[in-house]
Design a protein around this motif. Structure first.
Motif, PDB file in Angstrom:
ATOM      1  N   MET A   1     -18.483   2.309  42.872  1.00 13.80           N
ATOM      2  CA  MET A   1     -19.698   2.356  42.247  1.00 13.80           C
ATOM      3  C   MET A   1     -20.441   1.146  42.226  1.00 13.80           C
ATOM      4  O   MET A   1     -19.796   0.185  41.773  1.00 13.80           O
ATOM      5  CB  MET A   1     -19.232   3.072  40.777  1.00 13.80           C
ATOM      6  N   GLU A 135     -17.585  14.151  33.424  1.00 12.27           N
ATOM      7  CA  GLU A 135     -18.944  14.875  34.302  1.00 12.27           C
ATOM      8  C   GLU A 135     -20.154  14.630  33.629  1.00 12.27           C
ATOM      9  O   GLU A 135     -21.111  14.367  34.255  1.00 12.27           O
ATOM     10  CB  GLU A 135     -18.304  15.825  34.751  1.00 12.27           C
ATOM     11  N   GLU A 138     -21.397  11.066  33.275  1.00 11.02           N
ATOM     12  CA  GLU A 138     -22.049  10.806  34.421  1.00 11.02           C
ATOM     13  C   GLU A 138     -23.451  11.148  34.828  1.00 11.02           C
ATOM     14  O   GLU A 138     -24.211  10.405  35.339  1.00 11.02           O
ATOM     15  CB  GLU A 138     -21.059  11.044  35.518  1.00 11.02           C
ATOM     16  N   GLU A 139     -23.611  12.244  34.297  1.00  6.75           N
ATOM     17  CA  GLU A 139     -24.914  12.878  34.629  1.00  6.75           C
ATOM     18  C   GLU A 139     -26.055  12.429  33.791  1.00  6.75           C
ATOM     19  O   GLU A 139     -26.904  12.392  34.012  1.00  6.75           O
ATOM     20  CB  GLU A 139     -24.627  14.283  34.879  1.00  6.75           C
ATOM     21  N   LEU A 142     -26.585   7.983  32.644  1.00 10.75           N
ATOM     22  CA  LEU A 142     -26.634   7.005  33.783  1.00 10.75           C
ATOM     23  C   LEU A 142     -27.634   5.846  33.227  1.00 10.75           C
ATOM     24  O   LEU A 142     -27.602   4.581  33.537  1.00 10.75           O
ATOM     25  CB  LEU A 142     -27.142   7.554  34.963  1.00 10.75           C
ATOM     26  N   ARG A 330     -14.214   7.032  37.717  1.00  9.47           N
ATOM     27  CA  ARG A 330     -15.215   7.733  36.973  1.00  9.47           C
ATOM     28  C   ARG A 330     -14.907   7.675  35.468  1.00  9.47           C
ATOM     29  O   ARG A 330     -16.018   7.591  34.606  1.00  9.47           O
ATOM     30  CB  ARG A 330     -15.157   9.105  37.469  1.00  9.47           C
ATOM     31  N   PHE A 333     -16.004   4.140  34.628  1.00 12.62           N
ATOM     32  CA  PHE A 333     -17.279   4.114  34.279  1.00 12.62           C
ATOM     33  C   PHE A 333     -17.814   4.631  33.108  1.00 12.62           C
ATOM     34  O   PHE A 333     -18.822   4.181  32.188  1.00 12.62           O
ATOM     35  CB  PHE A 333     -18.171   4.824  35.628  1.00 12.62           C
ATOM     36  N   VAL A 334     -17.461   5.881  32.640  1.00 10.62           N
ATOM     37  CA  VAL A 334     -17.939   6.447  31.479  1.00 10.62           C
ATOM     38  C   VAL A 334     -17.425   5.488  30.213  1.00 10.62           C
ATOM     39  O   VAL A 334     -18.293   5.394  29.315  1.00 10.62           O
ATOM     40  CB  VAL A 334     -17.279   7.915  31.315  1.00 10.62           C
TER      41      VAL A 334
END
Length: 392
Positions: A1, A135, A138-139, A142, A330, A333-334
């Motif tokens: 990422m 998920e 992530e969407e 951001l 992921r 990242f979250v």
């Protein structure tokens, strides 16, 4: 990422948080007006210390306002099919229930079975809810990790960094941390993920602003790589080398010396025109030693940010048991997104979390593999300038 860009400013985030109202699930099940009272009753006594009553803040380590804002971000994604997600008693789980389960999994670091047992939910349901939450974040989240989009924001960052210990025109502090996990001895990739301390780990590289907010992250590379190798693999490195990052207003140090924008990092990173590292070795001059002290105090903000990240979101603090290495970046990242949301919403609960500087206490200091001559000159002139020894 690589770098994540966003569009919204902090004021807009707070506006959304204030406008949040209780939500209906797609099953038309209204969440109770005092949802927490009902939810807390379902928590097993084994999940809290005997004699202590559990509170919302003690369980989730964030405020109800922040919780509501997170619900508003993920509501559409979290409540899509399948909608018939239930607890062990057959009761349908509302949006608040689902977000609570995911946050508990990420913040406690407990196993799926332990979280499920404490909340009266099957472990497969905990897994399903947590991944859907990842998920959704992530969407929809951001915009909470972004490189400053205008000069005004960057000037504010520079000013705050300079207020720490006097380093001018500094735009960020970079550091890395290892997310450790166990692998089967028969796993053919075992050596790739084995780091210098003989742990299996994944690296998170983060660039941080003075408020401990992540403004650029990279996660996913194996622990066997050095800090320098990870940096050079990043999109940020590519952008900086192309002049598309850290290419803003220069600062005049003297009649013939301009200081470009830069970030600071420890000696594990290469010395570059846009990345200043400390002096190494013995026999440093007084002004070089003084520069090192200022440099350390400034880059310490990145160490503190990573330490707080791991202490707050304990799923990445300990040693994970054979994680899916495709999903782990992921999840990391979250966790970084959630870290930033707490800062963006001025969540006072996070201030109660002790801040240390030890996100990788068992790891030694690395030494970078390259030095740029022009960067050496820039660092020397900056050190002289800070000591009032640079000719005008």
């Amino acid at each position: 990422m690589g770098p994540i860009r966003g569009l919204k400013r902090k004021k807009k985030v707070e506006k959304y948080a204030d406008q949040y109202t209780p939500l209906h699930s797609s099953l038309s099940l209204l969440c109770p007006s005092d949802w927490w009272v009902d939810f807390s009753k379902r928590i097993s006594a084994t999940s809290v210390q005997e004699g202590n009553s559990v509170t919302f803040e003690s369980l989730f380590k964030l405020s109800r306002k922040t919780f509501n804002y997170i619900c508003s971000l993920v509501k559409d994604k979290m409540m899509t099919k399948p909608t018939n997600i239930t607890d062990l008693s057959g009761e349908f789980l509302s949006l608040d229930d689902r977000v609570a389960v995911a946050l508990r999994r990420l913040s406690s670091g407990d196993s799926l079975s332990a979280v499920g047992e404490s909340l009266g939910i099957h472990q497969s349901t905990v897994s399903q809810i947590t991944w859907r939450f990842v998920e959704a974040m992530e969407e929809k989240g951001l915009h909470h990790i972004r490189w400053p989009s205008n000069q005004e924001d960057m000037e504010d960052i520079k000013s705050k960094f300079e207020n720490i210990r006097g380093l001018p025109n500094c735009c960020g502090a970079v550091d890395t941390t290892h997310i450790m996990f166990c692998l089967s001895t028969s796993d053919p990739s075992s050596k790739v993920w084995s780091d210098l301390e003989n742990n299996h780990s994944m690296i998170l590289q983060a660039i941080v602003d003075p408020d401990m907010r992540f403004i650029d992250i990279l996660a996913g590379w194996p622990g066997s790589l050095s800090d320098s190798e990870v940096l050079k693999s990043s999109r940020f490195f590519e952008l900086a080398e192309e002049g598309k990052r850290l290419s803003g207003k220069k600062l005049k140090l003297s009649n013939d010396t301009d200081l470009r924008e830069y970030i600071v990092g420890d000696s594990g990173f290469p010395l570059l025109p846009w990345l200043l590292t400390p002096y190494t070795g013995r026999g440093l001059s007084d002004y070089q030693a003084d520069y090192n002290k200022r440099h350390f105090a400034t880059r310490k903000v990145a160490q503190r940010a990573l330490a707080r990240l791991k202490d707050k979101w304990k799923i990445i603090q300990g040693v994970m048991w054979r994680p899916d290495k495709q999903k782990l970046p992921r999840i990391i990242f979250v966790c970084c997104l959630l870290h930033n949301i707490l800062i963006d919403l001025n969540d006072g609960v996070q201030d109660e979390v002790p801040v240390t500087h030890h996100h990788d206490p068992d790891y030694g200091q690395q030494v970078g593999d390259s030095t740029d001559k022009s960067a050496s000159v820039q660092r020397e002139k900056l050190a002289l300038y800070l000591a009032n020894k640079l000719p005008s």
